[in-house]
Design an enzyme around this catalytic site. Structure first.
Site, short mmCIF file in Angstrom:
data_model
loop_
_atom_site.label_atom_id
_atom_site.label_comp_id
_atom_site.label_asym_id
_atom_site.label_seq_id
_atom_site.Cartn_x
_atom_site.Cartn_y
_atom_site.Cartn_z
N GLY A 136 0.82 -1.20 0.00
CA GLY A 136 0.00 0.00 0.00
C GLY A 136 0.85 1.25 0.00
N GLU B 90 5.13 -11.04 -5.64
CA GLU B 90 4.19 -11.26 -6.75
C GLU B 90 4.65 -10.58 -8.03
OE1 GLU B 90 3.33 -7.15 -5.87
OE2 GLU B 90 3.89 -8.85 -4.63
N GLY C 171 1.90 5.43 1.10
CA GLY C 171 1.95 6.33 2.24
C GLY C 171 2.84 5.87 3.37
N CYS D 209 5.50 -5.37 1.76
CA CYS D 209 5.61 -3.94 1.51
C CYS D 209 5.10 -3.12 2.70
CB CYS D 209 4.90 -3.59 0.21
SG CYS D 209 5.21 -1.92 -0.40
N LEU D 210 3.99 -2.41 2.55
CA LEU D 210 3.42 -1.68 3.68
C LEU D 210 3.06 -2.64 4.80
CD1 LEU D 210 2.47 1.10 4.80
CD2 LEU D 210 0.22 0.57 3.84
N PHE E 256 9.50 3.95 2.34
CA PHE E 256 9.76 3.86 3.77
C PHE E 256 10.41 2.50 4.05
CE2 PHE E 256 6.46 6.96 3.34
CZ PHE E 256 6.69 7.90 4.34
N HIS F 164 8.27 -7.12 -3.46
CA HIS F 164 7.03 -7.65 -4.02
C HIS F 164 7.25 -9.04 -4.61
CE1 HIS F 164 4.30 -4.13 -3.74
NE2 HIS F 164 5.46 -3.51 -3.63
#
Length: 378
Positions: free
Chosen positions: A240, A354, A242, A268-269, A313, A352
């Site tokens: 995701g 995927e 942000g 990831c996030l 991040f 990732h």
């Protein structure tokens, strides 16, 4: 006769201005300007929700050669704030093509610019770090573009997971694509996974379904109690956009899953949220990782794997507790790429697995997740 395109401007917050031409919608867009080194997969990149509020620079010079189609998308719409490329081919050709890239961008109302020196832009971003920027299409007003770029508040402190997430749960059973068949259907699931949508990519869900999972996708702000009411065999924390730190709702839910020993896998996030859930800290990176050729070392067996990456991040490995064992590190800059808990069935990966676009070298993490669920069921 060659097509004619309106003028466009890219302005960075530091005052740097590039002039090119518009290949998308008229108007302007603002966001954090980042660069992606992938050669292919522009349609998957544009529709990746992780790029929300980011203007993506593609470093490969020719973008749009194969057009676009309705299958190679990772979400229902384009999530990238804008697109920056060097050259748009006059002719796009592929047996799966349905539209040109420019036609697609206009239809999706995406502001995009071509005809600029993306090598120069990438050097600026590499040396100075990701910058706020503006693409102004159809208007030659550099100062307006600079002012708009400087008006963007930046991604630090911005909770975008709940913005891009679905609002209602849904079931997913589509499996991976194969030439001559298209996408398949999982009709004999062995496991039930609750997948948190913080901006989930479709190919993640497909890879879970391919491995025998019935997937229930839930909104980002779903409580642990509501998620556990589905009686899942495991919980997946998606990618995701942000800053992960404002996602207190997700951090609290993840703590609960870990304490209850529910098999939990984050990407990831989701990796960053798991890091925060176990007491770690996250930090904003200078340029982030965006590309499909990032080498990562698996510390458990020593092998080097090529991965797809898209994050700005990172989790600080020094902040992790004693029961968190580092499993993967980046060979580009040494940043943390993955960790596991030694006393709980929970693990995560920053990149990732995927791909989409990119290599599937680390797809074995999905197999590890299903193995953890199988062990719990026994």
């Amino acid at each position: 006769m060659l097509p004619s395109f309106p003028p466009a401007i890219l302005a960075l917050a530091d005052g740097t201005v590039f002039r090119g031409y518009s290949i998308g919608a008229a108007g302007h867009t603002i966001g954090e300007v980042v660069f992606n080194t992938a050669i292919t997969g522009y349609q998957e990149i544009l529709t990746d929700p992780s790029y929300s509020r980011q203007i993506v620079t593609l470093t490969y010079p020719h973008i749009g050669n194969v057009g676009v189609n309705r299958e190679d998308v990772e979400a229902t719409k384009v999530h990238a704030a804008g697109l920056i490329i060097k050259d748009l081919p006059i002719l796009a050709s592929n047996f799966r093509q349905e539209h040109s890239l420019s036609h697609y961008l206009k239809g999706e109302k995406v502001v995009a610019i071509a005809g600029i020196d993306t090598r120069k832009l990438t050097r600026i971003l590499r040396e100075k770090g990701a910058q706020n920027g503006c693409v102004l299409a159809g208007e030659d007003n550099p100062q307006k573009a600079i002012d708009l770029a400087r008006s963007f508040p930046g991604l630090s402190g911005m909770d975008l997971a709940k913005v891009v997430s679905v609002t209602q749960p849904y079931e997913w059973n589509q499996t991976e694509w194969a030439l001559g068949r298209g996408y398949g259907v999982q009709d004999k699931p062995q496991f039930h996974v609750v997948a948190y949508d913080f901006g989930v990519k479709y190919n993640i869900l497909r890879m879970l379904a391919e491995r025998g999972c019935r997937v229930t996708v839930v909104p980002a702000q779903t409580s642990a109690a509501d998620a556990l009411a589905y009686n899942p065999d495991g919980v997946f924390l998606s990618n995701g956009p942000g800053d992960p730190q404002p996602c207190d709702y997700a951090i609290a839910a993840t703590k609960d899953f870990i304490e209850r020993r529910i098999p939990t896998f984050g990407i990831c996030l989701g990796h960053q949220i798991m890091g925060l859930a176990v007491g770690g800290k996250t930090l904003k990176m200078k340029t982030g990782h965006h590309g499909a050729n990032h080498p990562v070392k698996d510390l458990q067996d020593g092998r080097v794997i090529i991965t797809s990456q898209n994050h700005g991040f990172a989790v600080d490995p020094e902040s992790l507790p004693a029961n968190a064992r580092v499993t993967h590190v980046s060979l580009f800059d040494g940043t943390l790429q993955g960790f596991e808990l030694t006393d709980r069935p929970a693990f995560c990966f920053q990149g990732h697995p995927e791909a989409s676009p990119g290599p599937h070298d680390i797809g074995y993490l999905f197999d590890r997740f299903t193995a953890a669920m199988a062990e719990r069921k026994q």
